[in-house]
Enzyme design. Structure first.
Site, PDB file in Angstrom:
ATOM      1  N   LYS A  77      34.139  -7.903  51.024  1.00  0.00           N
ATOM      2  CA  LYS A  77      33.433  -8.857  51.887  1.00  0.00           C
ATOM      3  C   LYS A  77      34.386  -9.272  52.997  1.00  0.00           C
ATOM      4  O   LYS A  77      34.987 -10.355  52.986  1.00  0.00           O
ATOM      5  CB  LYS A  77      32.972 -10.074  51.071  1.00  0.00           C
ATOM      6  CG  LYS A  77      31.965 -10.949  51.822  1.00  0.00           C
ATOM      7  CD  LYS A  77      30.662 -10.202  52.062  1.00  0.00           C
ATOM      8  CE  LYS A  77      29.625 -11.082  52.755  1.00  0.00           C
ATOM      9  NZ  LYS A  77      28.371 -10.366  53.007  1.00  0.00           N
ATOM     10  N   SER A 107      24.014  -7.770  53.978  1.00  0.00           N
ATOM     11  CA  SER A 107      24.228  -9.086  53.395  1.00  0.00           C
ATOM     12  C   SER A 107      22.876  -9.791  53.255  1.00  0.00           C
ATOM     13  O   SER A 107      22.003  -9.300  52.560  1.00  0.00           O
ATOM     14  CB  SER A 107      25.224  -9.884  54.231  1.00  0.00           C
ATOM     15  OG  SER A 107      25.858 -10.872  53.451  1.00  0.00           O
TER      16      SER A 107
END
Length: 561
Positions: free
Chosen positions: A157, A358
């Site tokens: 991430k 996402s």
């Protein structure tokens, strides 16, 4: 005897001007065409490329190429050009150069779909490859006295990495290297196929680029050298006579004859349609809007469109167009719930644009089928959150602050003080809960175990091509492919229309809603707005850096060049 004169059928040579990228206009926003006037319409262009070859009036396709194009837009256009060429009509592309602007390789890949390619004698073929560049902000933040306090789930991430670090981590580099490799391999394959070259030869030409026009012709990268007038003259020789040039997005099919359908006068196959719902921009709560930082997909507006599609009996299936890097975890969950409810009522097909990652993937995962372009950036199943502490910067500026509070953690997200240990623990627990929930929802939507999704999650970004292999996407294709699937799933005719889920005229949008179910209660005016920011210096700086006020499902901006 009276003489009957038969009118001469107008002959059309379709034209594309791709010196700038066409734009995808949301049909639910009538004012969008005013904001984008002068730009070519991507959806109308694709319709012409896929359908106009069957029009006897259309004799061929000519295009100016060479401008910078997003890879995803290029791939949709290339598929359209190939579909047109499959109809047996000639196609010709000409370019001044493929080398003056970053991202010229995507333009050249598109050009290889045409059966004849011209290059201006003074031009070049900037076949240089594919690259991603990342700007790390940590060094500048340190100099300013700004302390980022972020936590992320998990190592891939990397939206947090660009702020927390000064260079790539191993995982960050690994993920981006695979993205670049996937797009590059796709490009080499397309060029080799279009120009009838060996892939190894294409790679050699890339490493030796840029290539001047004469050398490009000798290497088989282009067919002929010449100017616009010469290319058009050559095309007219191929098609005969003097056809009228017409931009592809201005083409309209001939109307089908009316007939009696079900006892009423109508057109065959028009008793049902596919509803289109668009999620474009950063996902946030409230209404969709346009601000200084770009477009926002509001959960209220998107939710209203999804509910309208569910309630419309004539909408037999829904295409959810997602072009979003994500955003608010809460807003993403709100939209996810509406997609789940809609999917129980009728088929939902997702068509991913340039990015659906996402939060953009979160809202897509419940769909019946997910379609992505090879260069779509997707996945990024992860979360990060935190704040930027401005305490040192305020000291340097001679600013001081006081506070009063009730509650041990009332100032947890204040940018004027760091997290204490309990608050760090609480933040981590919140991110863990959101991540686990995200993985669980994806597993449920994709019909897989949480372990299988965990293996391809951890915040990693995938291209559409790699996402198929990872089980996150069902098939490769564009918006038209998603519409085709929706028509089939909904039992509709192959030419059934596609309509916005909410159809309000410009004036109707400003009318007062009757209740919360009225679409006007949730749809924005479409006019540019001023972002609603607090007076908190840290919040302002965080917004400027793309940081969340709390947990966010968002991937960092990636631009392939």
């Amino acid at each position: 005897m009276a003489r009957i004169t038969v009118p001469h059928r107008r002959r059309i040579l379709l034209e594309l001007d791709l010196s700038t990228a066409p734009v995808e206009l949301d049909p639910a926003e009538p004012l969008a065409r005013l904001r984008q006037r002068g730009r070519r319409d991507l959806r109308a262009t694709l319709r012409a490329l896929h359908e106009a070859a069957d029009d006897p009036r259309v004799v061929g396709l000519v295009a100016r190429v060479g401008g910078p194009l997003p890879w995803s837009v290029m791939q949709e256009l290339r598929a359209g050009v190939r579909a047109f060429a499959a109809g047996g009509k000639p196609t010709l592309a000409w370019a001044q150069t493929f080398a003056e602007q970053p991202g010229a390789m995507a333009g050249y890949v598109l050009a290889t779909a045409f059966d004849e390619l011209w290059l201006q004698p003074g031009g070049e073929v900037g076949l240089l490859g594919v690259a991603l560049e990342t700007t790390f902000l940590r060094g500048s933040l340190d100099k300013l006295g700004l302390q980022p306090q972020l936590d992320q789930r998990h190592e891939y991430k990397n939206a947090a990495d660009t702020i927390m670090r000064t260079e790539y981590t191993r995982a960050h580099r690994e993920a981006l290297d695979r993205v670049v490799g996937s797009v590059f391999d796709d490009a080499v394959e397309a060029i080799a196929q279009g120009r009838r070259l060996d892939p190894a030869q294409v790679r050699t030409l890339v490493d030796g680029g840029p290539t001047l026009a004469p050398a490009a012709r000798d290497a088989g990268l282009v067919d002929r050298l010449g100017y616009r007038d010469e290319a058009l003259a050559a095309m007219r020789v191929r098609v005969g006579d003097e056809p009228e040039l017409l931009f592809a997005d201005r083409w309209r099919p001939r109307r089908r004859p009316l007939r009696i359908v079900g006892g009423t006068l109508g057109r065959p196959g028009r008793r049902g349609h596919v509803a289109l719902v668009t999620i474009q921009g950063t996902i946030d709560s409230g209404r969709s809007r346009r601000g200084l930082m770009g477009r926002t997909a509001g959960s209220d507006t998107v939710g209203a469109a999804l509910r309208a599609a569910a309630a419309d009996e004539r909408a037999r299936a829904v295409v959810l167009r997602v072009d979003s890097p994500g955003g608010s975890a809460v807003a993403s969950e709100t939209i996810w719930r509406e997609v789940c409810l809609l999917q129980r009522a009728k088929p939902v097909i997702v068509a991913m644009g340039a990015v659906a990652a996402s939060g953009g993937y979160y809202v897509a995962c419940p769909a019946d089928r997910i379609v992505a372009l090879p260069a779509t950036l997707t996945g990024s199943i992860g979360v990060f959150g935190g704040k930027v502490v401005v305490q040192e910067l305020m000291t340097r500026l001679g600013l001081s602050a006081g506070s009063v509070q009730r509650g041990a953690h009332a100032r947890m997200f204040s940018s004027r003080r760091p997290f204490d240990e309990d608050e760090k623990t609480n933040l981590a627990a919140g991110l863990d809960a959101i991540y686990d929930d995200f993985v669980g929802k994806v597993a449920q939507g994709r019909g897989r175990s949480t372990g299988q999704i965990e293996a391809v999650a951890r915040g990693r970004v995938w291209t559409g091509r790699d996402a198929v292999a990872a089980g996150l996407v069902d098939e490769l294709g564009g918006l038209r492919d998603a519409v085709r699937l929706a028509r089939a799933r909904g039992g509709l005719a192959p030419d059934a229309p596609v309509r916005p889920a909410i159809r309000l005229g410009p004036l109707a949008r400003f009318g007062r809603p009757r209740n919360s179910a009225d679409p006007r209660a949730s749809t924005g005016s479409g006019l540019p707005g001023i972002p609603d920011r607090t007076a908190d210096l840290g919040a302002e700086l965080g917004a400027l850096l793309g940081l969340p006020a709390a947990a966010t499902l968002r991937m960092p901006p990636l631009r392939l060049c």
